[in-house]
Design a protein around this motif. Structure first.
Motif, PDB file in Angstrom:
ATOM      1  N   GLY A 142    -100.548  39.248  58.489  1.00 48.64           N
ATOM      2  CA  GLY A 142    -101.518  38.238  58.896  1.00 48.64           C
ATOM      3  C   GLY A 142    -101.804  37.187  57.850  1.00 48.64           C
ATOM      4  O   GLY A 142    -102.627  36.292  58.059  1.00 48.64           O
ATOM      5  N   GLN A 143    -101.119  37.257  56.703  1.00 50.79           N
ATOM      6  CA  GLN A 143    -101.318  36.292  55.619  1.00 50.79           C
ATOM      7  C   GLN A 143     -99.969  35.781  55.129  1.00 50.79           C
ATOM      8  O   GLN A 143     -98.961  36.480  55.252  1.00 50.79           O
ATOM      9  N   PHE A 144     -99.997  34.599  54.545  1.00 57.37           N
ATOM     10  CA  PHE A 144     -98.750  34.088  53.984  1.00 57.37           C
ATOM     11  C   PHE A 144     -98.362  34.889  52.745  1.00 57.37           C
ATOM     12  O   PHE A 144     -97.193  35.219  52.554  1.00 57.37           O
ATOM     13  N   VAL A 145     -99.345  35.203  51.901  1.00 57.82           N
ATOM     14  CA  VAL A 145     -99.122  36.030  50.715  1.00 57.82           C
ATOM     15  C   VAL A 145     -99.798  37.374  50.961  1.00 57.82           C
ATOM     16  O   VAL A 145    -101.017  37.427  51.153  1.00 57.82           O
ATOM     17  N   PRO A 146     -99.068  38.479  50.989  1.00 57.99           N
ATOM     18  CA  PRO A 146     -99.676  39.785  51.284  1.00 57.99           C
ATOM     19  C   PRO A 146    -100.648  40.223  50.193  1.00 57.99           C
ATOM     20  O   PRO A 146    -100.505  39.858  49.023  1.00 57.99           O
ATOM     21  N   GLU A 147    -101.626  41.032  50.587  1.00 58.93           N
ATOM     22  CA  GLU A 147    -102.666  41.459  49.654  1.00 58.93           C
ATOM     23  C   GLU A 147    -102.119  42.331  48.526  1.00 58.93           C
ATOM     24  O   GLU A 147    -102.641  42.308  47.409  1.00 58.93           O
ATOM     25  N   ASP A 148    -101.097  43.126  48.819  1.00 57.04           N
ATOM     26  CA  ASP A 148    -100.613  44.107  47.840  1.00 57.04           C
ATOM     27  C   ASP A 148     -99.474  43.577  46.985  1.00 57.04           C
ATOM     28  O   ASP A 148     -98.685  44.354  46.448  1.00 57.04           O
ATOM     29  N   ILE A 149     -99.402  42.270  46.837  1.00 55.65           N
ATOM     30  CA  ILE A 149     -98.262  41.688  46.130  1.00 55.65           C
ATOM     31  C   ILE A 149     -98.283  41.977  44.628  1.00 55.65           C
ATOM     32  O   ILE A 149     -97.241  42.016  43.976  1.00 55.65           O
ATOM     33  N   THR A 156     -99.059  47.577  37.715  1.00 59.83           N
ATOM     34  CA  THR A 156     -99.195  47.115  36.339  1.00 59.83           C
ATOM     35  C   THR A 156     -98.118  47.790  35.488  1.00 59.83           C
ATOM     36  O   THR A 156     -97.794  48.960  35.721  1.00 59.83           O
ATOM     37  N   PRO A 157     -97.561  47.066  34.524  1.00 58.13           N
ATOM     38  CA  PRO A 157     -97.769  45.636  34.268  1.00 58.13           C
ATOM     39  C   PRO A 157     -97.265  44.777  35.431  1.00 58.13           C
ATOM     40  O   PRO A 157     -96.469  45.244  36.244  1.00 58.13           O
ATOM     41  N   TRP A 158     -97.712  43.529  35.476  1.00 58.37           N
ATOM     42  CA  TRP A 158     -97.497  42.667  36.636  1.00 58.37           C
ATOM     43  C   TRP A 158     -96.025  42.481  36.984  1.00 58.37           C
ATOM     44  O   TRP A 158     -95.647  42.404  38.156  1.00 58.37           O
ATOM     45  N   TYR A 159     -95.168  42.430  35.949  1.00 54.57           N
ATOM     46  CA  TYR A 159     -93.760  42.128  36.225  1.00 54.57           C
ATOM     47  C   TYR A 159     -93.047  43.263  36.952  1.00 54.57           C
ATOM     48  O   TYR A 159     -92.000  43.056  37.564  1.00 54.57           O
ATOM     49  N   MET A 160     -93.623  44.480  36.932  1.00 51.71           N
ATOM     50  CA  MET A 160     -92.996  45.589  37.644  1.00 51.71           C
ATOM     51  C   MET A 160     -93.033  45.376  39.149  1.00 51.71           C
ATOM     52  O   MET A 160     -92.226  45.967  39.874  1.00 51.71           O
ATOM     53  N   ASN A 161     -93.971  44.525  39.612  1.00 49.10           N
ATOM     54  CA  ASN A 161     -94.025  44.245  41.040  1.00 49.10           C
ATOM     55  C   ASN A 161     -92.728  43.620  41.545  1.00 49.10           C
ATOM     56  O   ASN A 161     -92.311  43.863  42.679  1.00 49.10           O
ATOM     57  N   PHE A 162     -92.086  42.820  40.700  1.00 47.93           N
ATOM     58  CA  PHE A 162     -90.849  42.153  41.100  1.00 47.93           C
ATOM     59  C   PHE A 162     -89.646  43.093  41.083  1.00 47.93           C
ATOM     60  O   PHE A 162     -88.567  42.731  41.553  1.00 47.93           O
ATOM     61  N   MET A 163     -89.834  44.307  40.569  1.00 47.71           N
ATOM     62  CA  MET A 163     -88.740  45.266  40.496  1.00 47.71           C
ATOM     63  C   MET A 163     -88.986  46.530  41.316  1.00 47.71           C
ATOM     64  O   MET A 163     -88.039  47.204  41.710  1.00 47.71           O
ATOM     65  N   GLU A 164     -90.271  46.830  41.605  1.00 53.33           N
ATOM     66  CA  GLU A 164     -90.583  48.093  42.267  1.00 53.33           C
ATOM     67  C   GLU A 164     -91.457  47.957  43.509  1.00 53.33           C
ATOM     68  O   GLU A 164     -91.453  48.845  44.362  1.00 53.33           O
ATOM     69  N   ASN A 165     -92.219  46.877  43.624  1.00 55.34           N
ATOM     70  CA  ASN A 165     -93.162  46.707  44.732  1.00 55.34           C
ATOM     71  C   ASN A 165     -92.435  46.120  45.941  1.00 55.34           C
ATOM     72  O   ASN A 165     -91.978  44.974  45.905  1.00 55.34           O
ATOM     73  N   VAL A 166     -92.346  46.889  47.025  1.00 55.76           N
ATOM     74  CA  VAL A 166     -91.572  46.436  48.179  1.00 55.76           C
ATOM     75  C   VAL A 166     -92.173  45.176  48.813  1.00 55.76           C
ATOM     76  O   VAL A 166     -91.436  44.328  49.331  1.00 55.76           O
ATOM     77  N   ALA A 167     -93.493  45.049  48.786  1.00 52.33           N
ATOM     78  CA  ALA A 167     -94.122  43.847  49.349  1.00 52.33           C
ATOM     79  C   ALA A 167     -93.753  42.614  48.537  1.00 52.33           C
ATOM     80  O   ALA A 167     -93.412  41.555  49.093  1.00 52.33           O
ATOM     81  N   THR A 168     -93.807  42.735  47.221  1.00 50.66           N
ATOM     82  CA  THR A 168     -93.459  41.610  46.344  1.00 50.66           C
ATOM     83  C   THR A 168     -91.997  41.233  46.494  1.00 50.66           C
ATOM     84  O   THR A 168     -91.644  40.045  46.535  1.00 50.66           O
ATOM     85  N   ILE A 169     -91.144  42.227  46.597  1.00 49.71           N
ATOM     86  CA  ILE A 169     -89.714  41.957  46.696  1.00 49.71           C
ATOM     87  C   ILE A 169     -89.392  41.271  48.025  1.00 49.71           C
ATOM     88  O   ILE A 169     -88.602  40.320  48.067  1.00 49.71           O
TER      89      ILE A 169
END
Length: 353
Positions: free
Chosen positions: A242-249, A253-266
């Protein structure tokens, strides 16, 4: 790749050049088929069905019921059977085994399709000695891909029945590099260029390289999406939850792990880079309308634009239908077509004319 010397493109005759180029393009097509079959193998969760790596002796599948039983017993000792497929029948095992066996068999066929003609063409004098180092490099890359494939599979045979998404991405990246290198080498032979003649507009050349870099980045992110099964969440478009940027993006932590492990961010990053690729190719198409581009380059850019637009539509369709095998494989195959067209455009624009 773009700084390779022109010595490779010097052959005794145009017939020799066409022959060698045709062979390289045939191998490139087989690599393309390998990538698509690899996607099918992953999507059908068949990749861990063969728990041994026998690069020399593994040409034949089990041929008797006793051999099938022995192979099935080996599979039962590993996490995928114990945690996912407990109670699987032998007939069901044969189905997933077929995809992985076909994938490995095609890899061996590609090795032969490269090595045997290479030796025969070299003996026949159709390949010049100046071409040999690059061809040997391509052969080494192919062998490395087989090893990388086993390293990837092995990561899913330890504790969890899933291969490392880092290793899967490395496997896909190496396949993409091999495909691009084969195509570039064939184009060097077919369109060697004429030194001393003015080239294309510099802005067009530079922008085509940016497009190729973005496509390469998108393929890497696609490997992460595939490895983490990030296409199975937020199966809507253009929003995510329901959002352009998901809440769990950024919940890791650390923040850069989201780009490697977070499925929403990826998945979000994959979408954003897709938009960036589309915008960059549209700009390249507009730049190519100006004089000095050349008919072949302009045609290549037009094909690239249509391929990118088709890939975006296929990607959206794949997402909202929760990644069926047919669409997932089509999306992966179209990605390789987009890469091949981008390589062709950069080659055409970079070669002196």
């Amino acid at each position: 790749m773009m700084t390779m010397t022109s010595s490779f493109s010097v052959t005794r005759s145009r017939d020799d050049a066409r022959l060698v180029a045709g062979w390289l393009l045939t191998v490139a097509f087989l690599v393309f088929c390998m990538v698509v079959l690899g996607g099918v193998t992953r999507l059908t969760e068949s990749g861990l069905s063969m728990v041994e790596w026998r690069p020399v002796t593994g040409w034949l599948p089990p041929l008797t019921e006793q051999a099938w039983d022995a192979e099935f017993e080996k599979y039962k000792a590993f996490p995928e059977y114990q945690k996912v497929n407990k109670g699987m029948s032998l007939s069901a095992f044969k189905e997933i085994y077929a995809f992985e066996y076909g994938h490995r068999l095609l890899g061996r066929i590609i090795g032969l399709a490269f090595f045997v003609p290479f030796v025969l063409l070299l003996i026949a004098g159709r390949i010049r000695l100046a071409q040999v180092p690059r061809l040997l490099m391509l052969f080494v890359l192919g062998g490395s891909q087989g090893l990388m494939g086993w390293v990837m599979v092995k990561s899913g045979l330890i504790d969890q029945p899933d291969v490392s998404h880092y290793r899967l991405t490395a496997h896909l990246a190496l396949a993409s590099l091999i495909l691009a290198a084969l195509l570039w080498s064939a184009l060097d032979l077919l369109y060697p260029g004429q030194a001393g003649v003015r080239g294309r507009p510099e802005r067009l050349v530079r922008w085509s390289r940016i497009v190729l870099a973005l496509i390469g980045l998108q393929i890497l992110i696609g490997g992460f999406v595939a490895g983490l099964k990030a296409g199975l969440i937020y199966n809507e478009w253009p929003l995510m939850g329901g959002q352009f940027v998901p809440e769990d993006i950024f919940h890791m932590t650390p923040w850069y792990m989201n780009f490697m492990e977070n499925v929403a961010t990826i998945q979000f990053t994959h979408r954003m880079v897709a938009y960036a690729v589309t915008a960059a190719v549209i700009l390249l198409f507009l730049f190519a309308r100006k004089p000095g581009t050349g008919d072949r380059a302009r045609a290549g850019i037009t094909f690239l634009l249509f391929a990118v637009l088709a890939q975006v539509l296929i990607g959206i369709w794949t997402l909202i239908t929760v990644v069926p095998v047919s669409l997932g494989a089509l999306h992966q195959g179209m990605g390789m077509i987009v890469l091949a067209l981008a390589v062709s455009v950069v080659h055409e624009l970079s070669a002196p004319r």
